[in-house]
Design a protein around this motif. Structure first.
Motif, PDB file in Angstrom:
ATOM      1  N   LYS A 201      38.482  -6.888  60.599  1.00 35.99           N
ATOM      2  CA  LYS A 201      38.401  -8.348  60.410  1.00 35.99           C
ATOM      3  C   LYS A 201      38.980  -8.780  59.077  1.00 35.99           C
ATOM      4  O   LYS A 201      39.434  -9.910  58.923  1.00 35.99           O
ATOM      5  CB  LYS A 201      36.949  -8.807  60.552  1.00 35.99           C
ATOM      6  N   SER A 202      38.957  -7.890  58.098  1.00 33.17           N
ATOM      7  CA  SER A 202      39.481  -8.294  56.788  1.00 33.17           C
ATOM      8  C   SER A 202      40.944  -7.873  56.593  1.00 33.17           C
ATOM      9  O   SER A 202      41.503  -8.027  55.496  1.00 33.17           O
ATOM     10  CB  SER A 202      38.618  -7.712  55.658  1.00 33.17           C
ATOM     11  N   THR A 203      41.556  -7.352  57.642  1.00 37.77           N
ATOM     12  CA  THR A 203      42.983  -6.966  57.536  1.00 37.77           C
ATOM     13  C   THR A 203      43.845  -8.150  57.972  1.00 37.77           C
ATOM     14  O   THR A 203      43.766  -8.603  59.117  1.00 37.77           O
ATOM     15  CB  THR A 203      43.268  -5.709  58.406  1.00 37.77           C
ATOM     16  N   GLU A 204      44.647  -8.634  57.029  1.00 37.89           N
ATOM     17  CA  GLU A 204      45.357  -9.898  57.261  1.00 37.89           C
ATOM     18  C   GLU A 204      46.311  -9.869  58.444  1.00 37.89           C
ATOM     19  O   GLU A 204      46.459 -10.855  59.160  1.00 37.89           O
ATOM     20  CB  GLU A 204      46.142 -10.273  55.989  1.00 37.89           C
ATOM     21  N   ASN A 205      46.988  -8.734  58.648  1.00 31.34           N
ATOM     22  CA  ASN A 205      48.005  -8.726  59.716  1.00 31.34           C
ATOM     23  C   ASN A 205      47.471  -8.216  61.061  1.00 31.34           C
ATOM     24  O   ASN A 205      48.236  -7.789  61.914  1.00 31.34           O
ATOM     25  CB  ASN A 205      49.263  -7.955  59.291  1.00 31.34           C
ATOM     26  N   ILE A 206      46.115  -8.243  61.222  1.00 27.01           N
ATOM     27  CA  ILE A 206      45.553  -7.993  62.565  1.00 27.01           C
ATOM     28  C   ILE A 206      45.004  -9.308  63.103  1.00 27.01           C
ATOM     29  O   ILE A 206      44.141  -9.934  62.471  1.00 27.01           O
ATOM     30  CB  ILE A 206      44.423  -6.936  62.542  1.00 27.01           C
ATOM     31  N   GLU A 207      45.547  -9.741  64.248  1.00 24.65           N
ATOM     32  CA  GLU A 207      45.006 -10.946  64.904  1.00 24.65           C
ATOM     33  C   GLU A 207      44.127 -10.522  66.070  1.00 24.65           C
ATOM     34  O   GLU A 207      44.565  -9.761  66.942  1.00 24.65           O
ATOM     35  CB  GLU A 207      46.147 -11.842  65.420  1.00 24.65           C
TER      36      GLU A 207
END
Ligand code: FAD
Ligand code: NAP
Length: 318
Positions: free
Chosen positions: A194-200
């Protein structure tokens, strides 16, 4: 060799089984049969490219990698029997009996089981058609081919989320498609995703179809719980929806297993690839905590073979 007790029976002829065959025969065991129901080589022969086997550079298919392995083993006396093993059990002499689908059985002092595991298919349209041409079940193997590109990951367990994190380091963006809005994966892994920017996160959504052209996958269509569809244009779709462990050969007539398994059906081994049943070893993708890589399966096969040699030596000479 009929009626002779084998020093070792190896079940499965993938990287683990073939390496076990090399080390047992070269290490002095004389009567060793590797039971492989198809051509030796294992599941890596389905891969169009392998670039992480140490020391092997250049473009090479999984088939090319595996072709020399059986010949190397045969040089030291390994026999390949092209039969499907249906069951391994122990007899009254504390030896093993290998039953094959042709109704025959063979006695052996030791057994190394290397039957691997099979990633489950999710079951959406286009999955089989594009498997190996954009649909993959192995991020370590195929993630690099999508460096700097966008990919989709299907699943909500530990494997899917850990592989999504791995892919997010290589790829421009990862769409994580999961059929619910909560995950099976451990809370810590969920928090990292959830805190990884490039995972939607694409939640409450199931894949409907993967589509593409002659070059491979071009996108995936998902449908959410409100029956709305969404097209996601990606060249790669990774599915992690669980594994079937190929442990059937260890199941006994009473439904129990010949050795201890974990709740996922993987064979519990120690660092020497010993199972809970003396003389029975397991190597490769079938064992607990397997990294599911060719180099690791081969390493396991060597470790198990060295232990089988000691076991047979102890049994026959002491
Ligand atoms: P397997 O290779 O699965 O071999 C098991 C063998 O046992 C099979 O040949 C099967 O026919 C046989 N068998 C099963 N049941 C029986 C039975 N009852 N009787 C007789 N024979 C039986 N790894 C990497 O390191 N790098 C990669 O790039 C890579 N890419 C991959 C790409 C794809 C498409 C796939 C599917 C896998 C990839 N892997 C890769 C993973 C790698 O292939 C596996 O980790 C490895 O093959 C496991 O080896 P194994 O010997 O444990 O099992
Ligand atoms: P898993 O826990 O069974 O998860 C499979 C996921 O795929 C689930 O989220 C499931 O959704 C989804 N799924 C199943 N079938 C589907 C389908 N047809 N279409 C779409 N989605 C589908 O499998 P896994 O992640 O491979 O893990 C297996 C075991 O290994 C687990 O016990 C796991 O904890 C363990 N493991 C542990 C670690 C670790 O400790 N670091 C790492 C990897 C794996 P639902 O949730 O809705 O059922």
């Amino acid at each position: 060799m009929e009626n002779m007790i084998l020093d070792c029976a190896i079940i499965g002829g993938g990287p683990a089984g073939l390496t076990a065959g090399l080390y047992t025969t070269r290490g002095g065991l004389e009567n060793v049969i590797m039971y492989e129901k198809g051509m030796p080589g294992g599941q890596i022969t389905q891969s169009s490219e392998i670039e992480n086997y140490p020391g092997v550079t250049g473009e090479i298919t999984g088939m090319d990698l595996m072709i020399p392995w059986p010949e190397q083993c045969q040089k030291f006396g390994l026999k390949h029997e092209m039969s499907e093993v249906t069951r391994v059990c122990k007899n009254e002499n504390d030896n093993f009996l290998i039953h094959t689908s042709d109704g025959k059985s063979q006695e052996a002092y030791s057994v190394i089981v290397c039957t691997g595991s099979t990633p489950k298919r999710a079951g959406f349209a286009g999955e089989d058609k594009f498997f190996g041409r954009g649909v993959s079940t192995c991020a370590t193997c195929d993630g690099f081919f999508y460096k700097g590109k966008e990919v989709a990951v299907v699943g909500g367990g530990d494997t899917a989320l850990e592989e999504a994190l791995y892919l997010a380091k290589i790829c421009k963006k990862v769409y994580l498609i999961h059929r619910r809005d909560t995950f099976r994966a451990s809370p810590n892994t969920v928090a990292r995703v959830k805190s990884t920017e490039n995972i939607e996160l694409v939640l409450n959504s199931a894949p409907e179809e993967v589509y593409g052209d002659a070059m491979g996958v071009t996108g995936i269509r998902v449908i959410n719980k409100d029956k709305e569809t969404r097209e996601i244009g990606v060249p790669g779709v990774f599915t992690f929806v669980g594994n079937n462990v190929n442990n059937q050969v260890l199941m006994q007539e009473d439904g129990n297993f010949l050795c201890e398994l974990n709740s996922a059906g993987e064979v519990i081994v120690d660092l020497s690839m010993r199972t809970s049943n003396a003389g029975l070893f397991a190597a490769g993708d079938i064992r607990i905590e397997a990294p599911k890589q060719v180099v690791c399966a081969a390493g396991d096969g060597a470790v198990a073979a060295l232990q089988a040699i000691s076991y047979v030596d102890e049994k026959l000479n002491h």
